[in-house]
Design an enzyme around this catalytic site. Sequence first.
Site, short mmCIF file in Angstrom:
data_model
loop_
_atom_site.label_atom_id
_atom_site.label_comp_id
_atom_site.label_asym_id
_atom_site.label_seq_id
_atom_site.Cartn_x
_atom_site.Cartn_y
_atom_site.Cartn_z
N ASN A 75 1.01 -1.30 -0.19
CA ASN A 75 -0.13 0.09 -0.04
C ASN A 75 0.98 1.28 -0.13
O ASN A 75 1.48 1.59 0.93
CB ASN A 75 -0.92 0.15 1.12
CG ASN A 75 -1.61 1.25 1.56
OD1 ASN A 75 -1.75 2.12 0.54
ND2 ASN A 75 -2.26 1.57 2.52
N TRP A 76 1.01 1.87 -1.15
CA TRP A 76 1.99 3.06 -1.39
C TRP A 76 1.52 4.15 -0.56
O TRP A 76 2.22 5.21 -0.56
CB TRP A 76 2.25 3.24 -2.85
CG TRP A 76 3.22 2.41 -3.36
CD1 TRP A 76 4.01 1.11 -2.63
CD2 TRP A 76 3.52 2.39 -4.62
NE1 TRP A 76 4.54 0.48 -3.78
CE2 TRP A 76 4.65 1.22 -4.78
CE3 TRP A 76 3.46 2.98 -6.04
CZ2 TRP A 76 5.35 0.94 -6.04
CZ3 TRP A 76 4.33 2.86 -7.03
CH2 TRP A 76 4.87 1.58 -7.19
N LYS A 77 0.37 4.29 -0.35
CA LYS A 77 -0.32 5.52 0.34
C LYS A 77 -0.12 6.58 -0.52
O LYS A 77 -0.32 6.61 -1.57
CB LYS A 77 0.11 5.60 1.88
CG LYS A 77 0.07 4.35 2.71
CD LYS A 77 0.18 4.70 3.95
CE LYS A 77 0.04 3.13 4.90
NZ LYS A 77 0.04 3.43 6.13
N HIS A 124 -9.34 1.14 5.41
CA HIS A 124 -7.93 1.53 6.13
C HIS A 124 -8.33 2.64 7.18
O HIS A 124 -9.08 3.53 7.10
CB HIS A 124 -6.93 2.09 4.96
CG HIS A 124 -5.59 2.04 5.49
ND1 HIS A 124 -4.97 2.93 6.43
CD2 HIS A 124 -4.55 1.16 5.56
CE1 HIS A 124 -3.96 2.58 6.70
NE2 HIS A 124 -3.44 1.55 6.25
N GLU A 128 -6.58 4.93 8.12
CA GLU A 128 -6.19 6.21 7.72
C GLU A 128 -7.48 7.19 7.11
O GLU A 128 -7.68 8.20 7.27
CB GLU A 128 -5.07 6.39 6.99
CG GLU A 128 -3.72 6.22 7.65
CD GLU A 128 -2.54 5.71 6.84
OE1 GLU A 128 -2.67 5.60 5.63
OE2 GLU A 128 -1.63 5.19 7.60
N GLU A 150 -4.83 -4.70 11.05
CA GLU A 150 -3.87 -3.69 11.19
C GLU A 150 -3.82 -2.94 12.55
O GLU A 150 -4.92 -1.95 12.55
CB GLU A 150 -3.83 -2.78 9.96
CG GLU A 150 -3.73 -3.39 8.68
CD GLU A 150 -3.24 -2.18 7.55
OE1 GLU A 150 -2.05 -2.74 6.90
OE2 GLU A 150 -3.65 -1.17 7.38
N SER A 203 4.05 -2.13 10.29
CA SER A 203 5.58 -2.26 10.50
C SER A 203 6.10 -3.48 10.21
O SER A 203 6.94 -3.83 10.71
CB SER A 203 5.88 -1.77 12.04
OG SER A 203 5.61 -0.27 12.26
N GLY A 257 3.16 -0.87 4.14
CA GLY A 257 3.18 0.45 3.72
C GLY A 257 4.51 0.64 3.49
O GLY A 257 5.04 0.58 2.35
N GLY A 258 5.30 1.32 4.40
CA GLY A 258 6.49 1.85 4.30
C GLY A 258 7.52 1.02 3.40
O GLY A 258 8.29 1.35 2.75
P1 13P Z 1 3.58 0.54 7.59
O1 13P Z 1 3.90 -0.76 7.13
O2 13P Z 1 4.04 1.68 6.96
O3 13P Z 1 3.48 0.26 9.21
O4 13P Z 1 1.88 0.70 7.11
C1 13P Z 1 1.03 -0.63 7.26
C2 13P Z 1 -0.18 -0.04 6.32
O5 13P Z 1 -0.91 0.88 7.03
C3 13P Z 1 -0.27 -0.98 5.28
O6 13P Z 1 -1.81 -0.48 4.84
#
Ligand code: 13P
Length: 250
Positions: A9-11, A97, A99, A169, A209, A230-231
């Site tokens: 998930n590149w956000k 999600h 966010e 998550e 993470s 994510g990251g």
């Molecule tokens: P991180 O892997 O950056 O913690 O993010 C997780 C996430 O929200 C994936 O949707």
Amino acid sequence: MPRRIVAGNWKMHKTAAQARAFFATFLPLAAKIPDRIEIVIAPPFTAIPCTHELLRDHPRVLLGAQNVHWELHGPFTGEVAAPMLREFDVRYAIVGHSERRMYFNETDRTVNLKVKTLLKHGITPIVAVGETSEERKSGETDRRVVSQTVAALDGLDATEVARVVLAYEPIWAIGTGANCEPPEADRVMGVIRNCVRGLEGVPILYGGSVKPENAASYATQPNINGGLVGGASLDPEGFAALIEAAGAHA
Ligand code: 13P
């Protein structure tokens, strides 16, 4: 056994040009990863067309979206509909999600509407659920994830339930480096799997993470069928290493 998936998930990261640069490195690496693990990347909407073009000759990697509207068209400024995603062969869409729940007013009700629309249009929803750190501290984790899961799947019949993907998550673990310990993540994911009939064969992904160094410790847990990353999905070499580590235990 549910199929295994690692989804990036590149956000709100990467322009189309940056996405092209990522895939120039990532696709040759992905081609070498055994196909018992599905690879999905969800870029921002603006990078979907070029990613679709790039993936045409690389069926190993599937395209995802980070959001969708539940209506098919209409006066919804700034939104994107399922048929618009289908046009670019988008196979997955993340809904619920934290966010989006936190900053964009996503509710259990709209998550449910989005799940239904996606299933109707042949796109697999990745439904994200998870508790805040306050909820965890006050012993509310299980109740929270169960209520989110039940609400997201409300009104679906057994064949529809079988077509979704879930992601656990914990909000406190997202982007913090404070990942949930794999046995505890596995326990919560077992609770999720048992809260709605028909989830036995559904992939449940852990997110929060996940890194190349800890991916294997999640992959070996019985209720964890992959990751939502994510990251660590932004760097092509690192993401390929992460998928390999998860896939080695598939
Ligand atoms: P991180 O892997 O950056 O913690 O993010 C997780 C996430 O929200 C994936 O949707």
